[in-house]
Design a protein around this motif. Structure first.
Motif, PDB file in Angstrom:
ATOM      1  N   ALA A  93      12.534  20.154 -16.965  1.00  0.00           N
ATOM      2  CA  ALA A  93      12.017  20.148 -17.162  1.00  0.00           C
ATOM      3  C   ALA A  93      11.983  18.952 -18.480  1.00  0.00           C
ATOM      4  CB  ALA A  93      12.286  21.297 -19.003  1.00  0.00           C
ATOM      5  N   PHE A  94      13.973  18.384 -18.055  1.00  0.00           N
ATOM      6  CA  PHE A  94      13.662  17.246 -18.369  1.00  0.00           C
ATOM      7  C   PHE A  94      13.408  15.852 -17.336  1.00  0.00           C
ATOM      8  CE2 PHE A  94      17.196  13.816 -18.443  1.00  0.00           C
ATOM      9  CZ  PHE A  94      17.530  13.936 -19.895  1.00  0.00           C
ATOM     10  N   GLN A  95      13.314  16.556 -16.442  1.00  0.00           N
ATOM     11  CA  GLN A  95      12.292  15.153 -15.220  1.00  0.00           C
ATOM     12  C   GLN A  95      11.410  14.532 -15.463  1.00  0.00           C
ATOM     13  OE1 GLN A  95      14.516  13.427 -13.510  1.00  0.00           O
ATOM     14  NE2 GLN A  95      15.851  14.584 -14.309  1.00  0.00           N
ATOM     15  N   ASP A  96      10.904  15.866 -15.610  1.00  0.00           N
ATOM     16  CA  ASP A  96       9.146  15.433 -17.035  1.00  0.00           C
ATOM     17  C   ASP A  96       8.955  15.152 -18.388  1.00  0.00           C
ATOM     18  OD1 ASP A  96       7.517  17.788 -14.788  1.00  0.00           O
ATOM     19  OD2 ASP A  96       7.773  19.699 -16.139  1.00  0.00           O
ATOM     20  N   SER A  97       9.896  15.502 -19.158  1.00  0.00           N
ATOM     21  CA  SER A  97      10.357  14.179 -19.946  1.00  0.00           C
ATOM     22  C   SER A  97      10.393  12.533 -19.865  1.00  0.00           C
ATOM     23  CB  SER A  97      11.429  14.876 -21.358  1.00  0.00           C
ATOM     24  OG  SER A  97      11.406  15.804 -21.103  1.00  0.00           O
ATOM     25  N   LEU A  98      11.294  12.792 -19.188  1.00  0.00           N
ATOM     26  CA  LEU A  98      11.900  11.375 -18.814  1.00  0.00           C
ATOM     27  C   LEU A  98      10.082  10.686 -17.499  1.00  0.00           C
ATOM     28  CD1 LEU A  98      15.388  11.905 -16.890  1.00  0.00           C
ATOM     29  CD2 LEU A  98      15.181  10.406 -18.404  1.00  0.00           C
ATOM     30  N   LYS A  99       9.795  11.259 -17.019  1.00  0.00           N
ATOM     31  CA  LYS A  99       8.578  10.774 -16.324  1.00  0.00           C
ATOM     32  C   LYS A  99       7.871  10.613 -17.705  1.00  0.00           C
ATOM     33  CE  LYS A  99       4.280  12.378 -13.763  1.00  0.00           C
ATOM     34  NZ  LYS A  99       3.684  12.890 -12.766  1.00  0.00           N
ATOM     35  N   VAL A 100       7.000  10.758 -18.233  1.00  0.00           N
ATOM     36  CA  VAL A 100       6.427  10.791 -19.896  1.00  0.00           C
ATOM     37  C   VAL A 100       7.096   9.278 -20.074  1.00  0.00           C
ATOM     38  CG1 VAL A 100       5.552  11.307 -21.554  1.00  0.00           C
ATOM     39  CG2 VAL A 100       5.646  12.896 -20.278  1.00  0.00           C
ATOM     40  N   ILE A 101       8.390   9.342 -20.840  1.00  0.00           N
ATOM     41  CA  ILE A 101       8.523   8.014 -21.712  1.00  0.00           C
ATOM     42  C   ILE A 101       8.146   7.154 -20.372  1.00  0.00           C
ATOM     43  CG2 ILE A 101      10.690   7.701 -21.873  1.00  0.00           C
ATOM     44  CD1 ILE A 101      11.753   9.854 -22.913  1.00  0.00           C
ATOM     45  N   ARG A 102       8.856   6.921 -19.413  1.00  0.00           N
ATOM     46  CA  ARG A 102       8.785   5.736 -17.775  1.00  0.00           C
ATOM     47  C   ARG A 102       6.720   5.533 -18.403  1.00  0.00           C
ATOM     48  NH1 ARG A 102      11.436   8.934 -14.490  1.00  0.00           N
ATOM     49  NH2 ARG A 102      13.747   8.358 -14.093  1.00  0.00           N
ATOM     50  N   GLU A 103       6.089   6.863 -17.865  1.00  0.00           N
ATOM     51  CA  GLU A 103       4.968   5.999 -18.373  1.00  0.00           C
ATOM     52  C   GLU A 103       4.264   5.824 -19.406  1.00  0.00           C
ATOM     53  OE1 GLU A 103       2.735   9.801 -17.691  1.00  0.00           O
ATOM     54  OE2 GLU A 103       3.138  10.302 -15.426  1.00  0.00           O
ATOM     55  N   MET A 104       5.085   5.739 -20.600  1.00  0.00           N
ATOM     56  CA  MET A 104       4.935   5.212 -21.765  1.00  0.00           C
ATOM     57  C   MET A 104       5.067   3.878 -21.684  1.00  0.00           C
ATOM     58  SD  MET A 104       5.851   8.747 -24.298  1.00  0.00           S
ATOM     59  CE  MET A 104       5.211   7.407 -25.834  1.00  0.00           C
ATOM     60  N   ASP A 105       6.456   3.402 -21.128  1.00  0.00           N
ATOM     61  CA  ASP A 105       6.856   2.458 -20.791  1.00  0.00           C
ATOM     62  C   ASP A 105       5.848   1.671 -19.700  1.00  0.00           C
ATOM     63  OD1 ASP A 105       8.885   2.749 -22.561  1.00  0.00           O
ATOM     64  OD2 ASP A 105      10.613   3.141 -21.182  1.00  0.00           O
ATOM     65  N   LEU A 106       5.394   2.085 -19.533  1.00  0.00           N
ATOM     66  CA  LEU A 106       4.617   1.123 -18.247  1.00  0.00           C
ATOM     67  C   LEU A 106       2.925   0.631 -19.180  1.00  0.00           C
ATOM     68  CD1 LEU A 106       4.846   3.238 -15.500  1.00  0.00           C
ATOM     69  CD2 LEU A 106       5.617   0.911 -15.562  1.00  0.00           C
ATOM     70  N   GLU A 107       2.831   1.709 -20.311  1.00  0.00           N
ATOM     71  CA  GLU A 107       1.792   1.698 -21.339  1.00  0.00           C
ATOM     72  C   GLU A 107       1.508   0.215 -21.657  1.00  0.00           C
ATOM     73  OE1 GLU A 107       0.425   5.113 -22.218  1.00  0.00           O
ATOM     74  OE2 GLU A 107      -0.063   6.399 -20.607  1.00  0.00           O
ATOM     75  N   GLN A 108       3.055   0.617 -22.161  1.00  0.00           N
ATOM     76  CA  GLN A 108       3.378  -0.973 -23.592  1.00  0.00           C
ATOM     77  C   GLN A 108       3.393  -2.003 -22.482  1.00  0.00           C
ATOM     78  OE1 GLN A 108       6.836   1.109 -25.339  1.00  0.00           O
ATOM     79  NE2 GLN A 108       5.432   2.108 -27.187  1.00  0.00           N
ATOM     80  N   GLU A 109       3.880  -2.128 -21.815  1.00  0.00           N
ATOM     81  CA  GLU A 109       4.197  -3.443 -20.879  1.00  0.00           C
ATOM     82  C   GLU A 109       2.884  -3.861 -20.204  1.00  0.00           C
ATOM     83  OE1 GLU A 109       7.221  -2.786 -17.559  1.00  0.00           O
ATOM     84  OE2 GLU A 109       8.721  -2.575 -18.614  1.00  0.00           O
ATOM     85  N   ARG A 110       1.984  -3.069 -20.274  1.00  0.00           N
ATOM     86  CA  ARG A 110       0.694  -3.625 -19.357  1.00  0.00           C
ATOM     87  C   ARG A 110      -0.312  -4.089 -20.749  1.00  0.00           C
ATOM     88  NH1 ARG A 110      -0.095   1.761 -16.993  1.00  0.00           N
ATOM     89  NH2 ARG A 110       0.944   1.090 -14.788  1.00  0.00           N
ATOM     90  N   GLN A 111      -0.006  -3.355 -22.240  1.00  0.00           N
ATOM     91  CA  GLN A 111      -0.907  -3.576 -22.890  1.00  0.00           C
ATOM     92  C   GLN A 111      -0.130  -5.108 -23.905  1.00  0.00           C
ATOM     93  OE1 GLN A 111      -0.356  -0.783 -26.063  1.00  0.00           O
ATOM     94  NE2 GLN A 111      -1.472   0.656 -24.767  1.00  0.00           N
ATOM     95  N   PRO A 112      -1.789  -5.898 -23.662  1.00  0.00           N
ATOM     96  CA  PRO A 112      -1.075  -7.303 -24.489  1.00  0.00           C
ATOM     97  C   PRO A 112      -0.548  -7.632 -25.624  1.00  0.00           C
ATOM     98  CG  PRO A 112      -3.696  -6.878 -24.614  1.00  0.00           C
ATOM     99  CD  PRO A 112      -3.132  -6.067 -23.720  1.00  0.00           C
ATOM    100  N   ALA A 113       0.053  -8.037 -25.947  1.00  0.00           N
ATOM    101  CA  ALA A 113       1.037  -8.186 -27.479  1.00  0.00           C
ATOM    102  C   ALA A 113      -0.214  -8.907 -28.668  1.00  0.00           C
ATOM    103  CB  ALA A 113       2.102  -9.252 -27.577  1.00  0.00           C
ATOM    104  N   PRO A 114      -0.040  -8.218 -29.281  1.00  0.00           N
ATOM    105  CA  PRO A 114      -0.913  -8.931 -30.367  1.00  0.00           C
ATOM    106  C   PRO A 114      -0.346  -9.589 -31.197  1.00  0.00           C
ATOM    107  CG  PRO A 114       0.459  -7.036 -31.759  1.00  0.00           C
ATOM    108  CD  PRO A 114       0.972  -6.992 -30.404  1.00  0.00           C
ATOM    109  N   ARG A 115      -1.470 -10.880 -31.061  1.00  0.00           N
ATOM    110  CA  ARG A 115      -1.726 -12.091 -31.479  1.00  0.00           C
ATOM    111  C   ARG A 115      -1.459 -12.463 -32.964  1.00  0.00           C
ATOM    112  NH1 ARG A 115      -4.841 -16.016 -27.631  1.00  0.00           N
ATOM    113  NH2 ARG A 115      -3.387 -17.538 -29.214  1.00  0.00           N
ATOM    114  N   GLN A 116      -0.533 -12.786 -33.469  1.00  0.00           N
ATOM    115  CA  GLN A 116      -0.410 -13.256 -34.595  1.00  0.00           C
ATOM    116  C   GLN A 116      -0.884 -14.830 -35.470  1.00  0.00           C
ATOM    117  OE1 GLN A 116       3.529 -13.078 -36.120  1.00  0.00           O
ATOM    118  NE2 GLN A 116       3.425 -10.851 -36.267  1.00  0.00           N
TER     119      GLN A 116
END
Length: 133
Positions: A93-116
């Protein structure tokens, strides 16, 4: 109630009378997992892996090592982490949680930073950094 304590490394920020430390969230989770027997450094090693071995009388979480010198891996069990069914369930179960966090990190890296825009940048400069006086 006492809980486990883990040692973390990170950036130290000193503010008026307070000290804050910023740490990597995923690495922190791994340290917590190690403290509770829910994560093994073998997960990170290129030549090792943690597997659920169901070939014996009882299922067990084992560390396997690649003993091949080249080509396809040849896995050999080098130690057993646990054969307790409840701990195996927690580990997986802990491995599944880590997998979800890794996936979320990858998704955030792929999204362009909002321009101000210009005024927003100027306002941010006026406020300064939160840890500065």
């Amino acid at each position: 109630m006492s809980s486990k304590k883990v040692s973390l490394t990170g950036e130290v920020h000193i503010s008026t009378g307070c000290v804050y430390t910023t740490v990597d969230a995923l690495e922190t989770m791994k340290c917590i997992g190690i403290a509770y027997g829910l994560y093994s450094h073998a997960e990170e090693a290129r030549y090792q892996r943690v597997m659920l071995d169901e070939s014996g009388d009882r299922p067990a979480l084992v560390v396997q090592e690649d003993i091949s010198l080249h080509g396809s891996p040849l896995w050999k069990t080098v130690c057993t982490l646990t054969d307790d069914p409840q701990q195996i369930q927690r580990y997986l179960a802990f491995q599944d949680s880590l997998k979800v966090i890794r996936e979320m990190d990858l998704e955030q890296e792929r999204q362009p930073a909002p321009r101000q825009s210009g005024p927003a940048i100027q306002e941010a400069k006026k406020r300064g950094k939160c840890h500065e006086r």
